[in-house]
Motif scaffolding. Structure first.
Motif, mmCIF file in Angstrom:
data_model
loop_
_atom_site.group_PDB
_atom_site.id
_atom_site.type_symbol
_atom_site.label_atom_id
_atom_site.label_comp_id
_atom_site.label_asym_id
_atom_site.label_seq_id
_atom_site.Cartn_x
_atom_site.Cartn_y
_atom_site.Cartn_z
ATOM 1 N N MET A 50 0.832 -1.210 0.000
ATOM 2 C CA MET A 50 0.000 0.000 0.000
ATOM 3 C C MET A 50 0.862 1.254 0.000
ATOM 4 S SD MET A 50 -3.306 -0.518 2.435
ATOM 5 C CE MET A 50 -2.671 -1.593 3.691
ATOM 6 N N LEU A 51 1.948 1.226 0.766
ATOM 7 C CA LEU A 51 2.783 2.412 0.903
ATOM 8 C C LEU A 51 3.568 2.727 -0.364
ATOM 9 C CD1 LEU A 51 4.031 1.830 4.543
ATOM 10 C CD2 LEU A 51 2.245 3.402 3.765
ATOM 11 N N ASN A 52 3.643 1.786 -1.277
ATOM 12 C CA ASN A 52 4.300 2.027 -2.556
ATOM 13 C C ASN A 52 3.358 2.643 -3.590
ATOM 14 O OD1 ASN A 52 6.971 1.203 -2.024
ATOM 15 N ND2 ASN A 52 6.346 -0.932 -2.143
ATOM 16 N N LEU A 53 2.080 2.727 -3.270
ATOM 17 C CA LEU A 53 1.101 3.336 -4.169
ATOM 18 C C LEU A 53 1.147 4.854 -4.045
ATOM 19 C CD1 LEU A 53 -2.002 1.089 -3.378
ATOM 20 C CD2 LEU A 53 -0.574 1.000 -5.440
ATOM 21 N N PRO A 54 0.681 5.562 -5.078
ATOM 22 C CA PRO A 54 0.521 7.015 -4.931
ATOM 23 C C PRO A 54 -0.472 7.311 -3.798
ATOM 24 C CG PRO A 54 0.240 6.339 -7.223
ATOM 25 C CD PRO A 54 0.308 5.095 -6.412
ATOM 26 N N ALA A 55 -0.265 8.391 -3.096
ATOM 27 C CA ALA A 55 -1.073 8.715 -1.912
ATOM 28 C C ALA A 55 -2.566 8.746 -2.212
ATOM 29 C CB ALA A 55 -0.624 10.047 -1.326
ATOM 30 N N GLU A 56 -2.953 9.225 -3.380
ATOM 31 C CA GLU A 56 -4.383 9.328 -3.687
ATOM 32 C C GLU A 56 -5.045 7.956 -3.888
ATOM 33 O OE1 GLU A 56 -1.974 9.922 -7.415
ATOM 34 O OE2 GLU A 56 -2.033 10.949 -5.493
ATOM 35 N N ARG A 57 -4.259 6.920 -4.060
ATOM 36 C CA ARG A 57 -4.821 5.573 -4.233
ATOM 37 C C ARG A 57 -4.850 4.770 -2.935
ATOM 38 N NH1 ARG A 57 -2.211 2.354 -8.630
ATOM 39 N NH2 ARG A 57 -3.847 0.915 -7.988
ATOM 40 N N ILE A 58 -4.277 5.304 -1.888
ATOM 41 C CA ILE A 58 -4.238 4.593 -0.608
ATOM 42 C C ILE A 58 -5.503 4.905 0.178
ATOM 43 C CG2 ILE A 58 -3.035 4.361 1.597
ATOM 44 C CD1 ILE A 58 -0.460 5.123 0.141
ATOM 45 N N GLN A 59 -6.151 3.868 0.659
ATOM 46 C CA GLN A 59 -7.326 4.042 1.504
ATOM 47 C C GLN A 59 -6.873 4.045 2.959
ATOM 48 O OE1 GLN A 59 -10.343 1.197 0.548
ATOM 49 N NE2 GLN A 59 -10.458 1.850 -1.581
ATOM 50 N N VAL A 60 -7.067 5.177 3.610
ATOM 51 C CA VAL A 60 -6.597 5.355 4.980
ATOM 52 C C VAL A 60 -7.230 4.323 5.914
ATOM 53 C CG1 VAL A 60 -6.445 6.958 6.929
ATOM 54 C CG2 VAL A 60 -6.085 7.792 4.606
ATOM 55 N N ALA A 61 -8.474 3.977 5.696
ATOM 56 C CA ALA A 61 -9.141 2.990 6.550
ATOM 57 C C ALA A 61 -8.413 1.648 6.489
ATOM 58 C CB ALA A 61 -10.599 2.828 6.141
ATOM 59 N N GLN A 62 -7.988 1.246 5.300
ATOM 60 C CA GLN A 62 -7.240 -0.005 5.180
ATOM 61 C C GLN A 62 -5.879 0.105 5.856
ATOM 62 O OE1 GLN A 62 -7.132 -0.784 0.962
ATOM 63 N NE2 GLN A 62 -8.868 -2.196 1.109
ATOM 64 N N LEU A 63 -5.244 1.239 5.712
ATOM 65 C CA LEU A 63 -3.948 1.459 6.343
ATOM 66 C C LEU A 63 -4.079 1.406 7.865
ATOM 67 C CD1 LEU A 63 -1.136 1.985 5.172
ATOM 68 C CD2 LEU A 63 -1.547 4.420 5.491
ATOM 69 N N GLU A 64 -5.129 2.005 8.410
ATOM 70 C CA GLU A 64 -5.358 1.957 9.850
ATOM 71 C C GLU A 64 -5.659 0.533 10.316
ATOM 72 O OE1 GLU A 64 -8.158 4.822 11.293
ATOM 73 O OE2 GLU A 64 -6.675 6.433 11.100
ATOM 74 N N HIS A 65 -6.367 -0.227 9.483
ATOM 75 C CA HIS A 65 -6.629 -1.628 9.825
ATOM 76 C C HIS A 65 -5.312 -2.398 9.920
ATOM 77 C CE1 HIS A 65 -8.588 -5.502 10.004
ATOM 78 N NE2 HIS A 65 -7.836 -5.900 8.998
ATOM 79 N N VAL A 66 -4.417 -2.178 8.987
ATOM 80 C CA VAL A 66 -3.103 -2.840 9.012
ATOM 81 C C VAL A 66 -2.315 -2.389 10.241
ATOM 82 C CG1 VAL A 66 -0.886 -3.047 7.807
ATOM 83 C CG2 VAL A 66 -3.023 -3.217 6.529
ATOM 84 N N LEU A 67 -2.404 -1.126 10.589
ATOM 85 C CA LEU A 67 -1.720 -0.621 11.786
ATOM 86 C C LEU A 67 -2.241 -1.321 13.040
ATOM 87 C CD1 LEU A 67 0.249 1.379 13.111
ATOM 88 C CD2 LEU A 67 -1.648 3.000 13.209
ATOM 89 N N GLN A 68 -3.548 -1.416 13.173
ATOM 90 C CA GLN A 68 -4.120 -2.084 14.346
ATOM 91 C C GLN A 68 -3.749 -3.566 14.383
ATOM 92 O OE1 GLN A 68 -5.548 -0.833 17.053
ATOM 93 N NE2 GLN A 68 -5.136 1.185 16.192
#
Length: 106
Positions: A50-68
């Motif tokens: 996900m972090l290798n994608l352009p910022a506009e293509r990253i879904q913050v909710a998914q990123l937060e799920h991975v963080l949790q």
């Protein structure tokens, strides 16, 4: 003098007892100073695609799920405030932010 002592005691009680300041500071140490940095290793491994994608293509909710998820499989799982940990995206990159901080201080 009496009012000052009363207000000071009330503030200390609020911070230390009701807001659990010491354990919150320990949480800050754990995450920001990487006292137990294994959660970050897990996060980087799980979120690397996900972090290798352009910022506009990253879904913050998914990123937060991975963080949790990363926190739950790390030593930080026992942190009473791990649910307060969130992540987000910014308009500028890391080096741009560092440069902006450096520029504003001089």
């Amino acid at each position: 003098e009496t009012a000052y002592k009363f207000a000071t005691k009330a503030l200390l009680d609020l911070l230390l007892e009701e807001e659990d300041l010491i354990r919150r500071l320990q949480s800050l140490k754990r995450y920001f100073l990487l006292d137990q940095g294994d959660f970050l290793v897990h996060f980087m491994d799980l979120a690397s695609h996900m972090l290798n994608l352009p910022a506009e293509r990253i879904q913050v909710a998914q990123l937060e799920h991975v963080l949790q998820l990363s926190v739950r499989i790390s030593a930080a799982v026992d942190d009473p405030y791990n649910d307060d940990l969130t992540c987000g995206l910014t308009e500028r990159g890391f080096f741009e932010k560092i440069d902006a901080l450096h520029t504003t201080r001089h």
